[in-house]
Design a protein around this motif. Structure first.
Motif, PDB file in Angstrom:
ATOM      1  N   MET A  47       0.818  -1.211   0.000  1.00  0.00           N
ATOM      2  CA  MET A  47       0.000   0.000   0.000  1.00  0.00           C
ATOM      3  C   MET A  47       0.851   1.260   0.000  1.00  0.00           C
ATOM      4  N   LEU A  48       2.097   1.153   0.424  1.00  0.00           N
ATOM      5  CA  LEU A  48       2.980   2.312   0.457  1.00  0.00           C
ATOM      6  C   LEU A  48       3.598   2.623  -0.900  1.00  0.00           C
ATOM      7  N   VAL A  49       3.501   1.676  -1.852  1.00  0.00           N
ATOM      8  CA  VAL A  49       4.123   1.842  -3.160  1.00  0.00           C
ATOM      9  C   VAL A  49       3.031   2.056  -4.202  1.00  0.00           C
ATOM     10  N   ALA A  50       3.136   3.140  -4.949  1.00  0.00           N
ATOM     11  CA  ALA A  50       2.185   3.391  -6.030  1.00  0.00           C
ATOM     12  C   ALA A  50       2.577   2.513  -7.212  1.00  0.00           C
ATOM     13  N   ARG A  51       1.651   1.666  -7.638  1.00  0.00           N
ATOM     14  CA  ARG A  51       1.943   0.769  -8.750  1.00  0.00           C
ATOM     15  C   ARG A  51       0.704   0.579  -9.593  1.00  0.00           C
ATOM     16  N   MET A  52       0.929   0.228 -10.848  1.00  0.00           N
ATOM     17  CA  MET A  52      -0.178   0.015 -11.771  1.00  0.00           C
ATOM     18  C   MET A  52      -0.687  -1.410 -11.613  1.00  0.00           C
TER      19      MET A  52
END
Length: 131
Positions: free
Chosen positions: A120-125
């Motif tokens: 949840m801390l990493v923005a990913r597609m």
């Protein structure tokens, strides 16, 4: 003269910093080689990850037949219900080690919760966004 714990900690941190700065050359060289190895491993992972992602996007798993169903079925071990089912099976089949089941459950479910929190801390597609 040192007064209180805080000054003692400050002196100890200074001593540790001096040790790190004055570390012998072989130790510094080993740390540098480790950092270079991690950087190269990161580059290698990216070089492999991009073609694999493109292959999966083009329907790569569907070409492997039963492998797709194997991946789908393996998800039960990474799911909370699957872990709970395994814990119940261990409770029933190994009554001599029941005291370890709580620890096993906390570790397995806790690892999943921790990995989800980190994701949840990493923005990913997401894969469905690519369609």
């Amino acid at each position: 003269m040192q007064t209180g714990t805080l000054c003692g900690l400050t002196v100890r941190f200074r001593q540790l910093a001096e040790i790190a700065v004055l570390a012998p050359d072989p130790l510094r060289r080993r740390f540098l080689m480790g950092a270079v190895a991690f950087a190269l491993a990161t580059l290698a992972a990216l070089l492999v990850d991009i073609p694999v992602a493109r292959w999966i996007k083009s329907g790569g798993f569907s070409r492997l037949g039963d492998f797709d169903s194997l991946v789908t079925w393996s998800e039960i071990f990474a799911h909370g219900v699957g872990v709970s089912l395994i814990l119940v099976i261990v409770l029933v089949l190994d009554p001599a080690h029941r005291r370890h089941v709580l620890r096993l459950g906390v570790l397995s479910l806790g690892a999943g919760l921790l990995s989800n929190a980190a994701k949840m801390l990493v923005a990913r597609m997401r894969p469905y966004d690519a369609d």
